[in-house]
Design an enzyme around this catalytic site. Structure first.
Site, PDB file in Angstrom:
ATOM      1  N   ASP A 182       0.851  -1.266   0.004  1.00  0.00           N
ATOM      2  CA  ASP A 182       0.052   0.047   0.051  1.00  0.00           C
ATOM      3  C   ASP A 182       0.879   1.106   0.108  1.00  0.00           C
ATOM      4  O   ASP A 182       1.175   2.020   1.130  1.00  0.00           O
ATOM      5  CB  ASP A 182      -1.114   0.130   1.333  1.00  0.00           C
ATOM      6  CG  ASP A 182      -1.998   1.016   1.065  1.00  0.00           C
ATOM      7  OD1 ASP A 182      -2.037   1.915   0.209  1.00  0.00           O
ATOM      8  OD2 ASP A 182      -3.032   1.070   2.021  1.00  0.00           O
ATOM      9  N   TRP A 183       1.515   1.720  -1.088  1.00  0.00           N
ATOM     10  CA  TRP A 183       2.423   2.638  -1.448  1.00  0.00           C
ATOM     11  C   TRP A 183       1.555   3.793  -1.880  1.00  0.00           C
ATOM     12  O   TRP A 183       0.916   3.587  -3.122  1.00  0.00           O
ATOM     13  CB  TRP A 183       3.353   2.434  -2.420  1.00  0.00           C
ATOM     14  CG  TRP A 183       4.370   3.580  -2.858  1.00  0.00           C
ATOM     15  CD1 TRP A 183       4.355   4.893  -2.333  1.00  0.00           C
ATOM     16  CD2 TRP A 183       5.552   3.262  -3.393  1.00  0.00           C
ATOM     17  NE1 TRP A 183       5.527   5.445  -2.900  1.00  0.00           N
ATOM     18  CE2 TRP A 183       6.036   4.349  -3.691  1.00  0.00           C
ATOM     19  CE3 TRP A 183       6.062   2.212  -4.147  1.00  0.00           C
ATOM     20  CZ2 TRP A 183       7.202   4.793  -4.290  1.00  0.00           C
ATOM     21  CZ3 TRP A 183       7.143   2.450  -4.709  1.00  0.00           C
ATOM     22  CH2 TRP A 183       7.983   3.792  -4.902  1.00  0.00           C
ATOM     23  N   GLU A 184       1.197   4.897  -0.844  1.00  0.00           N
ATOM     24  CA  GLU A 184       0.035   5.970  -1.517  1.00  0.00           C
ATOM     25  C   GLU A 184       1.092   7.206  -1.343  1.00  0.00           C
ATOM     26  O   GLU A 184       1.064   7.880  -0.417  1.00  0.00           O
ATOM     27  CB  GLU A 184      -0.843   6.184  -0.258  1.00  0.00           C
ATOM     28  CG  GLU A 184      -1.876   4.748  -0.312  1.00  0.00           C
ATOM     29  CD  GLU A 184      -3.057   5.121   0.850  1.00  0.00           C
ATOM     30  OE1 GLU A 184      -3.364   6.252   0.624  1.00  0.00           O
ATOM     31  OE2 GLU A 184      -3.362   3.967   1.256  1.00  0.00           O
ATOM     32  N   TYR A 185       1.438   7.732  -2.477  1.00  0.00           N
ATOM     33  CA  TYR A 185       1.502   7.125  -3.755  1.00  0.00           C
ATOM     34  C   TYR A 185       2.841   7.314  -4.461  1.00  0.00           C
ATOM     35  O   TYR A 185       3.669   8.253  -3.820  1.00  0.00           O
ATOM     36  CB  TYR A 185       0.423   7.540  -4.817  1.00  0.00           C
ATOM     37  CG  TYR A 185      -1.065   7.303  -4.369  1.00  0.00           C
ATOM     38  CD1 TYR A 185      -1.644   6.270  -4.629  1.00  0.00           C
ATOM     39  CD2 TYR A 185      -1.569   8.410  -3.612  1.00  0.00           C
ATOM     40  CE1 TYR A 185      -2.906   5.965  -4.251  1.00  0.00           C
ATOM     41  CE2 TYR A 185      -2.982   8.053  -3.373  1.00  0.00           C
ATOM     42  CZ  TYR A 185      -3.622   6.959  -3.412  1.00  0.00           C
ATOM     43  OH  TYR A 185      -4.811   6.867  -3.008  1.00  0.00           O
TER      44      TYR A 185
END
Length: 380
Positions: free
Chosen positions: A135-138
């Site tokens: 969950d790389w935001e972003y």
């Protein structure tokens, strides 16, 4: 050769699209342990549940699991695997509050990517997870997007090699992404769709937070299916991914189990886009879906289903809440099924009220699958 009659053939085709291919996910936030432990999750309504979140060390990019976290991870996987029915479990890495800098550094070189990848596999195996979710935001630039693609390439190789060498089933790999494949902020940058197709089992497109606390001057829909005045919507986001070439079965639609709130400037002007002077009730302008329903009931709120956007809002005096409810979620799930995409997921499972939303897609799918089994058209 005996040919299937048209109704029978129709049922078989639907069995393939509804009973086999639907990914029904839900994120469980670890901070909910004290009031909503994993044992409370009704697994009938899910196929995959995500532990949110774990974070790597900012220097080594490896995971340092203390005793308390280790106990929580073991409890999470053991509990959900022993449920009836059992579900697949993944641990999710990062999250919205984690930021981007560590991911950017990690993905920038082969050594740091390798350190991170090996540690994810080790954690997954040690604590009995079925997979890992990033969950790389972003990613903030095209270089970061390109490095994201390299990370996925190398991650898939490592996962395949580990499974082959140990005889274990391959770990699942997924990623939470922006609702569109193109992020338009500052410099436009695009997700590496080819790498996603080649390496991930699916992506969780976060089809929500179209408006919120970052814009307090006007009310806004949280997760509209359609945008009558532009292209900020779930329908546009999903179609954009499809147009970009993603394999449909790897595209999973996000659904919110919370609402965003505002304080109206004038309580008599209360539609979507009404002037606002700040955040409304809740924690930093946000409320769980269950809290929204409670707030509405206690205050005799005016509840509006906005047909053009397929979204809900409620009004109590100057308090304004945008959210999804039963009808809007039903229509979204039907829309997702019409696109033949991989399924849907919820952020988060703790937000529902007595599973009234989580059950929507599952009940129709389960009842349909039961019908097929009764007619001998689908194996148990």
């Amino acid at each position: 050769m005996r040919f299937l009659k048209a109704p029978t053939l129709f049922l078989v085709i639907l069995s393939l699209t509804l009973c086999s291919a639907t990914n029904k996910g839900g994120y469980w936030p670890s901070w909910a342990q004290d009031y909503f432990p994993p044992a409370n999750i009704e697994t009938t309504f899910f196929t995959h549940v995500y532990y949110a979140f774990l974070s790597p060390n900012q220097d080594t990019f490896q995971f340092e699991i203390d005793d308390t976290t280790a106990s929580a991870l073991n409890s999470f996987t053991t509990t959900l695997h022993q449920k009836n029915p059992p579900v697949k479990t993944l641990f999710s890495i990062g999250g919205g509050s984690f930021g981007t800098q560590i991911f950017s550094y990690m993905a920038s070189s082969p050594d740091s990517r390798g350190s991170f990848i090996n540690s994810t596999i080790q954690v997954a195996r040690e604590f009995g997870f079925d997979g890992v979710d990033l969950d790389w935001e972003y990613p903030q630039t095209q270089t970061e997007m390109d490095n994201f693609g390299l990370l996925l390439d190398e991650w898939r190789v490592a996962v395949n090699e580990e499974a082959q060498s140990t005889g274990n089933s391959k770990l699942l790999l997924s990623a939470a992404t922006y609702y569109k494949p193109v992020i338009p902020w500052d410099v436009v940058h695009t997700y590496p769709v080819e790498s996603i197709n080649n390496n991930l089992d699916w992506i969780n497109a976060m089809c929500y937070d179209y408006h919120g606390s970052w814009d307090v001057t006007a009310t806004g829909y949280l997760a509209a299916l359609y945008d009558p005045n532009g292209d900020v919507s779930t329908s546009d986001g999903l179609q954009s991914w499809i147009n970009a070439g993603i394999q449909r079965e790897k595209l999973v639609m996000g659904l919110p189990l919370y609402g965003r709130t505002w304080t109206l400037q004038d309580p008599t002007v209360d539609g979507i886009g009404a002037p606002a002077v700040g955040l409304g009730p809740g924690n930093d302008g946000a409320m769980l879906y269950s809290e929204v329903l409670e707030f509405n009931a206690q205050n005799n709120a005016k509840v509006v289903f906005d047909e053009p956007t397929v979204s809900y809002y409620s009004v109590v005096g100057t308090s304004w809440i945008g959210y999804d409810d039963v009808e809007s979620v039903k229509l979204k799930i039907e829309f997702a099924q019409s696109l033949s995409i991989g399924g849907y997921f919820f952020w988060t499972v703790v937000g529902d009220q007595e599973w009234r939303i989580s059950q929507l897609g599952t009940h129709s799918i389960l009842s349909f699958c039961t019908l097929l089994r009764r007619h001998g058209l689908m194996k148990t």
